[in-house]
Design a protein around this motif. Structure first.
Motif, PDB file in Angstrom:
ATOM      1  N   GLN A 212      82.040 -45.772  43.269  1.00 47.50           N
ATOM      2  CA  GLN A 212      81.872 -44.555  42.488  1.00 47.50           C
ATOM      3  C   GLN A 212      80.918 -43.592  43.179  1.00 47.50           C
ATOM      4  N   ARG A 213      79.857 -44.119  43.771  1.00 48.10           N
ATOM      5  CA  ARG A 213      78.900 -43.276  44.498  1.00 48.10           C
ATOM      6  C   ARG A 213      79.575 -42.642  45.725  1.00 48.10           C
ATOM      7  N   ILE A 214      80.390 -43.427  46.436  1.00 49.55           N
ATOM      8  CA  ILE A 214      81.084 -42.894  47.610  1.00 49.55           C
ATOM      9  C   ILE A 214      82.079 -41.814  47.180  1.00 49.55           C
ATOM     10  N   ARG A 215      82.759 -42.014  46.071  1.00 45.43           N
ATOM     11  CA  ARG A 215      83.697 -40.994  45.577  1.00 45.43           C
ATOM     12  C   ARG A 215      82.981 -39.665  45.336  1.00 45.43           C
ATOM     13  N   GLN A 216      81.778 -39.741  44.780  1.00 44.58           N
ATOM     14  CA  GLN A 216      81.020 -38.513  44.526  1.00 44.58           C
ATOM     15  C   GLN A 216      80.638 -37.822  45.833  1.00 44.58           C
ATOM     16  N   MET A 217      80.296 -38.606  46.842  1.00 43.87           N
ATOM     17  CA  MET A 217      79.873 -38.026  48.124  1.00 43.87           C
ATOM     18  C   MET A 217      81.046 -37.474  48.925  1.00 43.87           C
TER      19      MET A 217
ATOM     20  N   ALA B  38      75.936 -61.181  51.851  1.00 39.62           N
ATOM     21  CA  ALA B  38      77.332 -61.367  51.447  1.00 39.62           C
ATOM     22  C   ALA B  38      78.142 -61.962  52.597  1.00 39.62           C
ATOM     23  N   GLN B  39      78.874 -63.018  52.277  1.00 39.74           N
ATOM     24  CA  GLN B  39      79.694 -63.714  53.282  1.00 39.74           C
ATOM     25  C   GLN B  39      81.170 -63.391  53.044  1.00 39.74           C
ATOM     26  N   THR B  40      81.467 -62.094  53.005  1.00 40.60           N
ATOM     27  CA  THR B  40      82.830 -61.619  52.724  1.00 40.60           C
ATOM     28  C   THR B  40      83.176 -60.491  53.693  1.00 40.60           C
ATOM     29  N   PRO B  41      83.373 -60.796  54.973  1.00 51.13           N
ATOM     30  CA  PRO B  41      83.641 -59.723  55.957  1.00 51.13           C
ATOM     31  C   PRO B  41      84.906 -58.934  55.631  1.00 51.13           C
ATOM     32  N   LYS B  42      85.910 -59.573  55.032  1.00 53.23           N
ATOM     33  CA  LYS B  42      87.142 -58.862  54.719  1.00 53.23           C
ATOM     34  C   LYS B  42      86.893 -57.745  53.709  1.00 53.23           C
ATOM     35  N   VAL B  43      86.034 -58.005  52.722  1.00 48.68           N
ATOM     36  CA  VAL B  43      85.719 -56.988  51.709  1.00 48.68           C
ATOM     37  C   VAL B  43      85.084 -55.774  52.374  1.00 48.68           C
ATOM     38  N   PHE B  44      84.157 -55.993  53.289  1.00 44.68           N
ATOM     39  CA  PHE B  44      83.495 -54.880  53.961  1.00 44.68           C
ATOM     40  C   PHE B  44      84.459 -54.119  54.864  1.00 44.68           C
ATOM     41  N   ARG B  45      85.365 -54.831  55.540  1.00 45.15           N
ATOM     42  CA  ARG B  45      86.357 -54.138  56.363  1.00 45.15           C
ATOM     43  C   ARG B  45      87.249 -53.240  55.507  1.00 45.15           C
ATOM     44  N   GLU B  46      87.653 -53.748  54.351  1.00 47.10           N
ATOM     45  CA  GLU B  46      88.513 -52.952  53.465  1.00 47.10           C
ATOM     46  C   GLU B  46      87.764 -51.739  52.917  1.00 47.10           C
ATOM     47  N   LEU B  47      86.461 -51.900  52.632  1.00 46.22           N
ATOM     48  CA  LEU B  47      85.673 -50.752  52.174  1.00 46.22           C
ATOM     49  C   LEU B  47      85.572 -49.691  53.277  1.00 46.22           C
ATOM     50  N   ASP B  48      85.386 -50.118  54.523  1.00 48.83           N
ATOM     51  CA  ASP B  48      85.345 -49.171  55.641  1.00 48.83           C
ATOM     52  C   ASP B  48      86.662 -48.421  55.771  1.00 48.83           C
ATOM     53  N   GLU B  49      87.775 -49.147  55.658  1.00 49.76           N
ATOM     54  CA  GLU B  49      89.093 -48.506  55.761  1.00 49.76           C
ATOM     55  C   GLU B  49      89.301 -47.503  54.630  1.00 49.76           C
ATOM     56  N   TRP B  50      88.887 -47.895  53.429  1.00 52.33           N
ATOM     57  CA  TRP B  50      89.018 -47.013  52.257  1.00 52.33           C
ATOM     58  C   TRP B  50      88.188 -45.748  52.442  1.00 52.33           C
ATOM     59  N   LEU B  51      86.970 -45.885  52.976  1.00 51.06           N
ATOM     60  CA  LEU B  51      86.104 -44.726  53.205  1.00 51.06           C
ATOM     61  C   LEU B  51      86.723 -43.786  54.236  1.00 51.06           C
ATOM     62  N   ARG B  52      87.207 -44.323  55.346  1.00 57.21           N
ATOM     63  CA  ARG B  52      87.815 -43.459  56.361  1.00 57.21           C
ATOM     64  C   ARG B  52      89.069 -42.764  55.815  1.00 57.21           C
ATOM     65  N   HIS B  53      89.820 -43.465  54.973  1.00 57.92           N
ATOM     66  CA  HIS B  53      90.988 -42.860  54.331  1.00 57.92           C
ATOM     67  C   HIS B  53      90.566 -41.642  53.511  1.00 57.92           C
ATOM     68  N   ARG B  54      89.488 -41.781  52.768  1.00 55.95           N
ATOM     69  CA  ARG B  54      88.993 -40.672  51.949  1.00 55.95           C
ATOM     70  C   ARG B  54      88.542 -39.509  52.828  1.00 55.95           C
ATOM     71  N   LEU B  55      87.890 -39.814  53.936  1.00 56.80           N
ATOM     72  CA  LEU B  55      87.402 -38.743  54.806  1.00 56.80           C
ATOM     73  C   LEU B  55      88.565 -38.000  55.466  1.00 56.80           C
ATOM     74  N   ARG B  56      89.604 -38.710  55.835  1.00 55.91           N
ATOM     75  CA  ARG B  56      90.782 -38.031  56.389  1.00 55.91           C
ATOM     76  C   ARG B  56      91.409 -37.105  55.349  1.00 55.91           C
ATOM     77  N   ALA B  57      91.454 -37.562  54.096  1.00 53.46           N
ATOM     78  CA  ALA B  57      92.000 -36.724  53.025  1.00 53.46           C
ATOM     79  C   ALA B  57      91.136 -35.485  52.817  1.00 53.46           C
ATOM     80  N   VAL B  58      89.822 -35.633  52.939  1.00 51.02           N
ATOM     81  CA  VAL B  58      88.915 -34.481  52.823  1.00 51.02           C
ATOM     82  C   VAL B  58      89.242 -33.456  53.901  1.00 51.02           C
ATOM     83  N   GLN B  59      89.459 -33.947  55.141  1.00 51.82           N
ATOM     84  CA  GLN B  59      89.749 -33.018  56.234  1.00 51.82           C
ATOM     85  C   GLN B  59      91.067 -32.273  56.005  1.00 51.82           C
ATOM     86  N   LEU B  60      92.079 -32.986  55.534  1.00 52.09           N
ATOM     87  CA  LEU B  60      93.357 -32.320  55.252  1.00 52.09           C
ATOM     88  C   LEU B  60      93.199 -31.268  54.164  1.00 52.09           C
TER      89      LEU B  60
END
Length: 456
Positions: A340-345, A375-397
């Protein structure tokens, strides 16, 4: 008094004391009052108060209060305004503290919304009173903190939330798979002053300090210009409140140790780990009686006897991996709050460029990542990174808006003719267009160059 540089208001540095491993042993029980008094001697009036008001101690206290950058109290004086005020009035205030005539001002009521509804009530003392409390804390903590249980981690120098989480993980790995998760109802608002002061008097003999602390407890609350008397509670917002909370709750810690339980406590959050639900129910009944003896009430809605895995504790939850290994993960609620915080930013209508958004992300994400480093969940962090970059690409478009602009900018960035035309033809589908083709033009390295933090 010089009003110099800054250090953080919370005491001590992060890390863990080498002494306590947190395993309760019945033979380790000792008389708290006797230990505290005999370990420190009989300080007397001038000892503790003079130590608190000594120039070096006041200088350190001012630096911590200044670095905390809190807001003004009921007197309306900011930190800068208080510095000017104290240059003239500190000798008189110091004299009134020594002769016992000092009267703290009421605290200013502030209500902060909680993520799950409701509000958290804070009481903001004046900067002068925060300074005096911080000076007292620096003297009292050295004397009192060593007498606390090794199972207590909240607001103590050399201890942190990570230590509590690691102890909880160890207990569950050792086979204590049921947790008694105790939540106290409005703890800081319901602290009984008489009980607290009696427990504090077991640890220090200085009547002048005890009298001053009592006056802070009963100073009252100002809300809407009206001062209301306070007969119970130690308002959150003052430097002394966490220490006083630990003084009161240490009695429960000692009883749990005497009974040989595995537990961890962070402030008013206490988790006891047992082998069965039946044992958990017995422990909960005993804890309820212990808290009632301190005039504290267990929150029946949030308190539970449940499986230790999947239960939130200090933002973490435990999970069972292959081979029956117990590991740490970020709790679902903490993940939701982060997203939610990332969505606001990263709002597409925010009007900020990608470098500006990246700068905002750098003020939040590294601290979040550092806290959840267990946290011992590297997959969760990778998915969060992918989700963030997806949002940033949408911002640029969204910033490019028109298909012609998208086509021109994508070609300038090295996109193929087919990719540029396909994206431009669907210029209003920002989210859908932010995948696949745009990934080739704006890969991970592109965001690394912008300085976008990574979690994985």
């Amino acid at each position: 008094m010089s009003l110099g540089g800054a250090v953080h208001q919370k005491p001590g540095k992060l890390g863990r004391n080498a002494g306590g491993r947190g395993e309760a042993e019945p033979k380790a029980v000792r008389d708290e009052a006797r230990t505290a008094r005999h370990a420190t001697g009989s300080p007397g009036r001038e000892d503790l108060l003079a130590q608190a008001l000594a120039s070096a101690n006041m200088e350190a206290a001012w630096k911590r209060v200044k670095s905390n950058r809190g807001s003004a109290g009921v007197d309306g004086l900011s930190i800068a305004g208080t510095a000017d005020y104290l240059r003239t009035h500190w000798p008189r205030i110091r004299e009134s503290l020594l002769d016992g005539s000092y009267r703290p001002l009421p605290v200013r009521r502030v209500q902060i919304p909680k993520p799950d509804g409701g509000v958290r009530e804070l009481g903001i003392p004046t900067v002068t009173d925060r300074l005096i409390q911080q000076a007292l804390l620096q003297v009292l903590q050295r004397r009192i903190d060593p007498t606390f249980s090794d199972h207590s981690y909240g607001f103590r120098p050399g201890r942190r939330a990570h230590d509590a989480v690691l102890d909880a993980q160890r207990f569950v790995q050792d086979g204590y798979r049921v947790v008694v998760d105790v939540d106290l109802e409005k703890f800081f608002d319901r602290v009984n002053h008489d009980i607290l002061m009696e427990r504090l008097a077991r640890r220090i003999d200085d009547k002048a300090v005890l009298r001053l602390i009592r006056r802070y407890l009963v100073a009252g609350i100002m809300d809407g210009g009206v001062v209301m008397a306070r007969y119970e509670g130690t308002p959150q917002g003052g430097p002394l409140s966490p220490l006083l909370a630990n003084v009161l709750l240490d009695e429960v810690d000692r009883e749990l140790e005497r009974r040989g339980h595995r537990f961890v406590r962070y402030a008013d959050d206490c988790n006891v780990y047992v082998r069965s639900r039946r044992a958990g129910e017995r422990v909960l009944a005993g804890l309820t009686k212990l808290y009632e003896r301190l005039h504290l009430k267990v929150n029946e809605v949030k308190t539970a006897v449940a499986s230790a895995t999947g239960r939130k504790f200090l933002g973490y939850e435990l999970w069972r991996s292959a081979g029956d290994r117990i590991k740490c993960a970020v709790a679902r609620k903490a993940l939701d709050t982060f997203k939610q915080r990332i969505r606001q930013m990263t709002r597409r209508s925010g009007g900020r460029s990608l470098p500006e958004i990246a700068e905002r992300l750098r003020t939040y994400m590294p601290g979040w990542k550092a806290y959840f480093q267990l946290a011992q969940t590297p997959k969760v962090f990778r998915e969060l990174d992918e989700w963030l970059r997806h949002r940033l690409r949408a911002v640029q478009l969204k910033h490019w808006r028109r298909g012609t602009t998208m086509y021109r900018e994508l070609k300038a960035m090295g996109a193929s003719e087919a990719d540029a035309r396909k994206v431009a033809a669907n210029s209003r589908c920002w989210w859908r267009n932010s995948r696949m083709r745009l990934n080739r033009v704006m890969p991970i390295a592109y965001f690394d160059r912008l300085g976008v933090p990574r979690l994985s």
